[in-house]
Design an enzyme around this catalytic site. Structure first.
Site, mmCIF file in Angstrom:
data_model
loop_
_atom_site.group_PDB
_atom_site.id
_atom_site.type_symbol
_atom_site.label_atom_id
_atom_site.label_comp_id
_atom_site.label_asym_id
_atom_site.label_seq_id
_atom_site.Cartn_x
_atom_site.Cartn_y
_atom_site.Cartn_z
ATOM 1 N N GLU C 60 40.374 31.061 42.871
ATOM 2 C CA GLU C 60 39.014 30.658 42.501
ATOM 3 C C GLU C 60 38.877 29.163 42.214
ATOM 4 O O GLU C 60 37.976 28.513 42.752
ATOM 5 C CB GLU C 60 38.502 31.493 41.320
ATOM 6 C CG GLU C 60 38.187 32.943 41.686
ATOM 7 C CD GLU C 60 39.396 33.860 41.603
ATOM 8 O OE1 GLU C 60 40.495 33.353 41.307
ATOM 9 O OE2 GLU C 60 39.254 35.075 41.826
ATOM 10 N N HIS C 129 35.342 42.718 33.782
ATOM 11 C CA HIS C 129 34.519 42.830 34.990
ATOM 12 C C HIS C 129 33.084 43.221 34.643
ATOM 13 O O HIS C 129 32.397 43.815 35.473
ATOM 14 C CB HIS C 129 35.116 43.858 35.977
ATOM 15 C CG HIS C 129 36.319 43.356 36.718
ATOM 16 N ND1 HIS C 129 37.540 43.202 36.113
ATOM 17 C CD2 HIS C 129 36.483 42.941 37.998
ATOM 18 C CE1 HIS C 129 38.408 42.742 36.993
ATOM 19 N NE2 HIS C 129 37.800 42.568 38.144
#
Lengths: 327, 324, 331
Positions: C60, C129
């Site tokens: 990322e 998440h």
């Protein structure tokens, strides 16, 4: 000195010499501005490493991009910047390259392809690699050089982007300026194994070169840039060098991490400017007098630029919230 | 108990003073006699001394502000962070009319009937009300303490506004302790001559509009609505911020002040007590006019009452001054 | 008007802009053939090829940093961050690099990039998440932040974001990908900084973002049955924020609840409530309430997770209290 490329262009050599002296002179003035409390904040001196910035940037065009570091004045000068706008930026003045909003650690010169210094160690590696990705996607043949120090090899970002650069064969050259110290710590204490081997692990061709030899740096860079333009990149260079000052201008007492003898040895026996000057004279490219005249002119230019910057206005208060967002 | 710092009156005809600058900052320790602020009148600029020891707090007037004489512009409190209390009078001990920081050059023709007559209402503690209701109540001249005295549970919201409005008639016969009565006197011919001149030369034939205009301007807070009562009939007028009496017009809006004109009756003075609005009653005593201001402490505090009555009396004495 | 899902709306917006502007490209984890785990981007690689729909390694910071560099040099990248929770991984590249380049360079460099990611709990995905981290990026000057509340907003805001010359972070609610809404076939953009009044009302203002707009609308329907007319406003972008519309509504209704799925403390709701307090104080008849997610990591167990987010019932309960003039949180 390393074998020079065909000695057809004395002008190129003189320009390289001139650019190295300009960097040294710029840094001497910046240091004085700091010591005399005329410069806000602090700064990191590039003195001693001039052959790298000049050797590399002389192999690039204005279309080629570089990303720079907190020790970035040398890259900025070598990529074509002017003293006036640079000193204005260092003093936070409106006419600076970044209108005084960036300062020493964020100086950028878009017009010559300098995407800017970066105050986060290793912070520009993504930017450089992304610039190369854009070149590839748009079918442009420019190359991006990512300058960083040995300290930045400890950042995870470097390995993420080298992986992608290698996967996608991006036209980026990673230029690791190994000056032996990661801030106040010897590089051996922070880096395991070989630095070039890390790049090689991704299948990236890596070279180690004497960073005090401007012709060696330039020759290698020109070869790699040409190949990168042809889609053979990325490449990695480890340039062995030395910083004459401390980590920053305020890092005066540094004997706890390195000796004065060591500094003296590098300055007297391996200085890139002294070495190149001797070569120019030996090869008959310039006389001592011509070199002295060039040096004096640069000193004068710098002094004038400093005076100009000192007298230049600060940005208007209305600038403070300008440029947060682009139109 | 905090000491209130008010805009001093430096001359008889002065309605407002311009705060030139504070010489102390909010929160700063003050010793009685310290130079506190600088005021400019039409005549001079003066430095005003603090009248108490403590800390400068609750500064409500800024530099450059035109402030009605007598208006509280700050406090000198015991601590630098003295709490804000929106209804300070509800739990401050009774006292006489607060002194201006500097006594006027010559005492105004005002007096209070007694100390007891301006004792604040005794609603206990701070009243809990929404910011919006507070604002509307202030604009309409309504006292939230009435709701508390009537036993309505707090906090108060806009839903309580109608109740508050309906409490007004009941409140017209207030506890005597909640009432203030101030008296002033002036020659009667000033206004009478002015009214004749205004009618003849300016075509302003409605003397009630003139009275409303002078009274409204004396409140010193911009556009307002004033009712004039004569022989039991009442008419309301909108008084604009500008000092043009020709711009005073009839209005259907709720007034914030009533002028009861008893000239031409046999009544020499009144002591009716506070009503729903502050009332200025004008009576005739020989060649003089007596002007009585009656109001409740909830409607207007002491300094504001003094400022209103003095300003109105000054205008009745020399109405032409109003125009300049 | 035709109805399409939020997922289709995002896909259409990106496809239209990629057709319009050859410098626009997509990069992220599993964006090409996989079309992301939510299948939002399915089909794009077939039209635009792997040169412009680029699968990245699971790196990322690396690919967000590369998007910054591409944007600074003439590209218009759309970066796909698979879960909003991964923002923590890219904070340096987003907040130190992307957000500040334009300012630090005195206006010379621009970073026209879009970072699209998601928010939202109750998908039983637990603490790493499920977060709604819009407040983190809204705090950083230089970033714009869009929070679409339906397929219509998702398309219009995405197209505007791609054309914007600044780094824009768009959060889609991952539970809404299959929700359908009317979306015009003709092209449209939604201007940043323009709130939308979803439902007009006179008694209380419900300011809600993203999926909380649905929560507010359900609450408003219940309240209407009790005679309380709630106005529901969706700011659509929280940076820039359409303060004027929010203030106008609150000046009308005198009461407000601000609802956002980020943690309640130091969050989007706090910022908006604070501005209402500062600029509409004398029009308030009740304290402005914040309703955000509970200040706990999102728990896995459904029995616990459902307690952590605002629901229509909880909004109704609070709105009732405000409108009844009950004493709320008084000392």
């Amino acid at each position: 000195m390393a074998d020079a490329e065909p000695k057809t262009n004395a002008e190129d050599y003189l320009r390289m010499y001139r650019q190295m002296v300009r960097i040294r002179t710029f840094e001497d003035n910046a240091n004085q501005l700091y010591l005399s409390a005329k410069m806000p904040g602090l700064t990191h001196m590039y003195s001693g490493e001039e052959a790298i910035a000049v050797g590399i940037c002389e192999a690039l065009t204005d279309e080629d991009r570089i990303t720079s570091t907190h020790r970035g004045h040398g890259h900025c000068v070598a990529k074509g910047a002017e003293f006036k706008e640079m000193f204005c930026e260092l003093l936070g003045k409106e006419e600076g390259y970044c209108r005084g909003k960036g300062g020493s650690m964020h100086i950028a010169d878009q017009s010559h392809g300098n995407l800017g210094a970066n105050a986060i160690v290793g912070g520009s590696m993504g930017i450089a690699t992304g610039s190369a990705l854009r070149a590839k996607l748009q079918g442009s043949d420019d190359v991006t050089v990512c300058f960083f120090g040995d300290g930045a090899t400890a950042q995870g970002l470097m390995y993420e982007v080298m992986n992608m650069a290698a996967l996608w064969k991006l036209p980026v050259i990673y230029a690791c300026e190994n000056n032996g110290y990661s801030e106040y710590t010897r590089t051996e204490e922070i880096a395991a194994g070989s630095i070039t081997a890390r790049a090689e692990a991704f299948g990236i061709e890596a070279h180690q070169v004497d960073g005090q030899d401007v012709l060696a740096v330039n020759a290698l860079t020109r070869r790699l840039v040409e190949r990168a333009r042809r889609g053979e990149g990325p490449f990695f260079m480890e340039l062995m060098t030395y910083r004459y000052h401390g980590h920053h201008v305020g890092d005066i007492n540094r004997e706890y991490y390195r000796s004065k003898d060591e500094e003296k040895d590098w300055k007297e026996n391996r200085d890139p400017i002294i070495r190149f000057r001797a070569w120019l004279v030996t090869e008959g490219i310039a006389s001592e007098d011509e070199i002295e005249a060039m040096n004096a002119e640069i000193v004068k230019d710098a002094a004038e630029a400093v005076s100009y910057a000192e007298a230049a206005p600060y940005p208007d208060a209305s600038e403070v919230d300008m440029h947060v967002y682009a139109d | 108990m905090p000491h209130e710092v008010t805009m001093p009156q430096l001359g008889m005809t002065q309605d407002t003073g311009r705060l030139v600058q504070w010489l102390k900052q909010a929160g700063e320790k003050i010793t009685r006699g310290d130079l506190l602020f600088e005021v400019e009148t039409d005549k001079a600029t003066m430095e005003i001394e603090a009248q108490a020891d403590g800390f400068l707090t609750h500064v409500t007037a800024g530099e450059g502000d035109e402030v009605p004489v007598g208006k509280v512009i700050a406090r000198i409190s015991e601590t630098a962070d003295a709490p804000d209390d929106d209804t300070p009078r509800s739990h401050e001990p009774a006292r006489a009319v607060p002194e201006p920081a500097i006594p006027p050059a010559s005492p105004p023709a005002t007096e209070t009937t007694s100390k007891a007559s301006i004792e604040p209402p005794s609603a206990p503690g701070r009243i809990l009300a929404s910011p919006k209701l507070r604002r509307i109540a202030r604009e309409e001249g309504l006292d939230l303490a009435r709701l508390a005295r009537a036993g309505h549970p707090q906090p108060y919201h806009m839903r309580d506004l109608e109740t508050l409005r309906s409490l007004l008639p009941e409140a017209a016969s207030p506890a005597p302790s909640a009432s203030m009565r101030l008296r002033a006197a002036c020659p009667q011919d000033g206004f009478a001559e002015f009214a004749r001149w205004a009618a003849d030369a300016q075509g302003l034939a409605d003397a009630d509009a003139l009275l409303a205009g002078l009274a409204g301007a004396s409140l010193g807070h911009g556009e307002t609505v004033v009712a004039v009562e004569r022989f039991g009939a009442m008419r309301a007028y909108r008084v604009p911020r500008a000092r043009r009496l020709s711009a005073v017009t009839a209005s259907d809006d709720a007034p914030v002040l009533r002028v009861r004109d008893l000239r031409g009756t046999a009544i020499e003075t009144v002591a009716i007590g506070a009503e729903a609005l502050p009332v200025l009653t004008i009576t005739q005593r020989g060649s003089a006019l007596e002007i009585i201001l009656e109001c409740s402490a909830g409607q207007m505090d002491g300094p504001a009452a003094i400022a209103l009555l003095d300003a109105f009396a000054s205008r009745m004495r020399e109405p032409l001054r109003h125009l300049f | 008007m035709r109805e399409i899902t939020l997922s289709q709306a995002v896909n259409e917006a990106i496809a239209e802009e990629m057709r319009r502007d050859p410098t626009v490209f997509l990069m992220g984890e599993d964006v090409a053939e996989a079309g992301t785990p939510f299948k939002v981007l399915s089909g794009l690689v077939e039209e635009f090829g792997t040169q412009r729909v680029i699968d990245t390694p699971i790196s990322e910071p690396g690919f967000v940093g590369m998007a910054v560099g591409a944007a600074m040099t003439g590209g218009r990248p759309i970066v796909d961050l698979m879960f909003g929770d991964f923002l923590y991984l890219v904070m340096d590249q987003l907040c130190n690099q992307a957000a500040k380049q334009h300012y630090m360079s005195g206006g010379k460099l621009t970073v026209p990039m879009v970072l699209r990611t998601n928010l939202g709990a109750t998908r039983r995905s637990a603490a790493q998440h499920s977060q709604s981290l819009q407040a983190l990026v809204a705090h950083i000057p230089g970033l714009k932040v869009a929070l679409p509340s339906s397929a219509y907003e998702a398309k219009g805001l995405m197209k505007t974001a791609i054309r914007d010359n600044n780094p824009v972070v768009i959060f889609e609610d991952k539970l809404m990908y299959q929700d359908k809404a009317p979306v015009p076939e003709d092209e449209y953009l939604i201007t940043f900084g323009e709130a939308h009044i979803k439902r007009a009302g006179r008694d209380i203002t419900l300011i809600a973002t993203s999926s909380m707009v649905q929560v507010a609308e359900k609450a408003a329907a219940i309240l209407a049955g009790e005679g309380i007319e709630a106005e529901v406003i969706d700011p659509r972008t929280i940076v820039p924020l359409d303060e004027a519309s929010l203030l106008a509504s609150v000046r009308k209704t005198s009461r407000a609840i601000v609802i956002d799925e980020g943690h309640q403390s130091y969050g989007v709701t706090a910022e908006i409530a604070s501005r209402l307090n500062e600029k509409a104080f004398y029009h308030l008849d009740a304290p402005v309430l914040r309703m955000g997610a509970m200040d706990v990591p999102v728990p896995f167990s459904p029995a616990l997770e459902d307690l952590t987010v605002p629901t229509p019932e909880r909004v109704v309960e609070q709105a009732r209290k405000l409108c009844a003039g009950e004493l709320i949180h008084a000392a």
